[in-house]
Structures are given as structure tokens and as C-alpha cells.
Design a protein around this motif. Structure first.
Motif, PDB file in Angstrom:
ATOM      1  N   TYR A   1     -39.771  36.456 -13.048  1.00 31.22           N
ATOM      2  CA  TYR A   1     -40.240  35.207 -11.987  1.00 31.22           C
ATOM      3  C   TYR A   1     -40.316  35.082 -10.819  1.00 31.22           C
ATOM      4  CZ  TYR A   1     -35.737  35.721  -9.557  1.00 31.22           C
ATOM      5  OH  TYR A   1     -34.127  36.183  -9.511  1.00 31.22           O
ATOM      6  N   ASP A   2     -41.508  34.236 -10.608  1.00 33.24           N
ATOM      7  CA  ASP A   2     -42.474  34.553  -8.741  1.00 33.24           C
ATOM      8  C   ASP A   2     -42.228  33.301  -8.503  1.00 33.24           C
ATOM      9  OD1 ASP A   2     -43.538  33.032 -10.602  1.00 33.24           O
ATOM     10  OD2 ASP A   2     -45.343  33.425 -10.289  1.00 33.24           O
ATOM     11  N   SER A   3     -41.054  32.247  -8.698  1.00 31.29           N
ATOM     12  CA  SER A   3     -41.367  31.019  -8.593  1.00 31.29           C
ATOM     13  C   SER A   3     -39.507  30.958  -7.779  1.00 31.29           C
ATOM     14  CB  SER A   3     -42.067  30.203  -8.846  1.00 31.29           C
ATOM     15  OG  SER A   3     -41.618  29.647  -9.372  1.00 31.29           O
ATOM     16  N   THR A   4     -39.142  29.938  -7.152  1.00 35.33           N
ATOM     17  CA  THR A   4     -37.583  29.563  -7.178  1.00 35.33           C
ATOM     18  C   THR A   4     -37.400  28.743  -8.735  1.00 35.33           C
ATOM     19  OG1 THR A   4     -37.906  29.120  -4.873  1.00 35.33           O
ATOM     20  CG2 THR A   4     -36.182  28.017  -5.796  1.00 35.33           C
ATOM     21  N   LEU A   5     -38.457  28.184  -8.956  1.00 32.19           N
ATOM     22  CA  LEU A   5     -37.876  26.989  -9.920  1.00 32.19           C
ATOM     23  C   LEU A   5     -37.948  28.107 -11.758  1.00 32.19           C
ATOM     24  CD1 LEU A   5     -36.940  24.868 -11.708  1.00 32.19           C
ATOM     25  CD2 LEU A   5     -39.468  24.325 -12.251  1.00 32.19           C
ATOM     26  N   ALA A   6     -38.974  29.221 -11.461  1.00 36.66           N
ATOM     27  CA  ALA A   6     -38.475  30.042 -12.658  1.00 36.66           C
ATOM     28  C   ALA A   6     -37.356  30.864 -12.334  1.00 36.66           C
ATOM     29  CB  ALA A   6     -39.672  30.978 -12.955  1.00 36.66           C
ATOM     30  N   GLY A   7     -37.005  31.329 -11.128  1.00 37.05           N
ATOM     31  CA  GLY A   7     -35.711  31.674 -10.969  1.00 37.05           C
ATOM     32  C   GLY A   7     -34.181  31.327 -11.858  1.00 37.05           C
ATOM     33  N   VAL A   8     -34.805  30.345 -10.816  1.00 40.61           N
ATOM     34  CA  VAL A   8     -33.195  29.205 -11.540  1.00 40.61           C
ATOM     35  C   VAL A   8     -33.077  29.200 -12.945  1.00 40.61           C
ATOM     36  CG1 VAL A   8     -31.899  26.468 -11.977  1.00 40.61           C
ATOM     37  CG2 VAL A   8     -32.970  28.300  -9.785  1.00 40.61           C
ATOM     38  N   LEU A   9     -34.805  29.049 -13.472  1.00 38.74           N
ATOM     39  CA  LEU A   9     -34.782  29.134 -15.019  1.00 38.74           C
ATOM     40  C   LEU A   9     -34.153  30.370 -15.827  1.00 38.74           C
ATOM     41  CD1 LEU A   9     -38.306  26.503 -15.564  1.00 38.74           C
ATOM     42  CD2 LEU A   9     -35.111  26.617 -16.019  1.00 38.74           C
ATOM     43  N   ALA A  10     -34.797  31.480 -15.147  1.00 38.04           N
ATOM     44  CA  ALA A  10     -34.163  32.659 -15.966  1.00 38.04           C
ATOM     45  C   ALA A  10     -32.320  32.803 -15.063  1.00 38.04           C
ATOM     46  CB  ALA A  10     -34.890  33.577 -14.957  1.00 38.04           C
ATOM     47  N   TYR A  11     -32.072  32.376 -14.675  1.00 40.23           N
ATOM     48  CA  TYR A  11     -30.370  32.904 -14.333  1.00 40.23           C
ATOM     49  C   TYR A  11     -29.971  31.939 -14.952  1.00 40.23           C
ATOM     50  CZ  TYR A  11     -30.384  35.925 -10.138  1.00 40.23           C
ATOM     51  OH  TYR A  11     -30.589  37.342  -9.870  1.00 40.23           O
ATOM     52  N   ILE A  12     -30.120  30.569 -15.390  1.00 40.36           N
ATOM     53  CA  ILE A  12     -29.688  30.146 -16.613  1.00 40.36           C
ATOM     54  C   ILE A  12     -29.654  30.328 -17.585  1.00 40.36           C
ATOM     55  CG2 ILE A  12     -29.824  27.862 -17.637  1.00 40.36           C
ATOM     56  CD1 ILE A  12     -30.551  26.370 -15.022  1.00 40.36           C
ATOM     57  N   LEU A  13     -30.975  30.950 -18.488  1.00 35.94           N
ATOM     58  CA  LEU A  13     -31.509  31.553 -20.042  1.00 35.94           C
ATOM     59  C   LEU A  13     -30.815  32.674 -19.741  1.00 35.94           C
ATOM     60  CD1 LEU A  13     -32.746  32.033 -22.472  1.00 35.94           C
ATOM     61  CD2 LEU A  13     -34.621  32.462 -20.886  1.00 35.94           C
TER      62      LEU A  13
END
Length: 77
Positions: A26-38
């Protein structure tokens, strides 16, 4: 967000261009949060699946009669 599966030179260069990686780059904060949720969801489902398989291995399947077979055997509902 990008799922990293193989590891060749192209994917290595692609992986180095992202900010963080936990199996999902991931390269943004939102994508990071979604990656950790996934990632957390996948871990949770893996634990549930492991417990289900262990229960099935050690305790077997329960063979319950369906209502039709109970009625045929006893004549009662």
C-alpha cells in the motif's frame, strides 16, 4: 493497494516503490488501514478454519437424525 504474489525483478522493483508491505502493498494511509483490516480478517478466518478442522478431526461429525427418520422410528414428532 496491490497484492504481491511472485518475487521476480519486476515485482521487486514494484514492491520497493510502495511505502509498506504486509503481503499487500500500500502507498497511502487509507490503503494501509484497508490492508491491515484485510490482513486481520484473513488471520481471523484462518484461526476459525483451524479450530473447525481440529474439532472435526478429534471429535468427528455428529450424526443426528432428521425429523423424518425420528418419526419413522418412533411414530412421534
Amino acid at each position: 493497494m496491490k497484492v504481491i504474489i511472485g518475487e521476480d525483478w519486476i515485482s521487486l522493483l514494484d514492491r520497493l516503490s510502495y511505502r509498506e508491505i504486509i503481503g499487500i502493498a500500500y502507498d497511502s494511509t487509507l490503503a494501509g488501514v484497508l490492508a491491515y483490516i484485510l490482513f486481520g480478517l484473513i488471520c481471523f478466518l484462518a484461526v476459525v478454519g483451524l479450530l473447525t478442522v481440529l474439532k472435526w478431526i478429534f471429535f468427528g461429525r455428529s450424526k443426528k437424525e432428521d425429523p423424518g427418520k425420528i418419526w419413522l422410528r418412533t411414530g412421534k414428532f
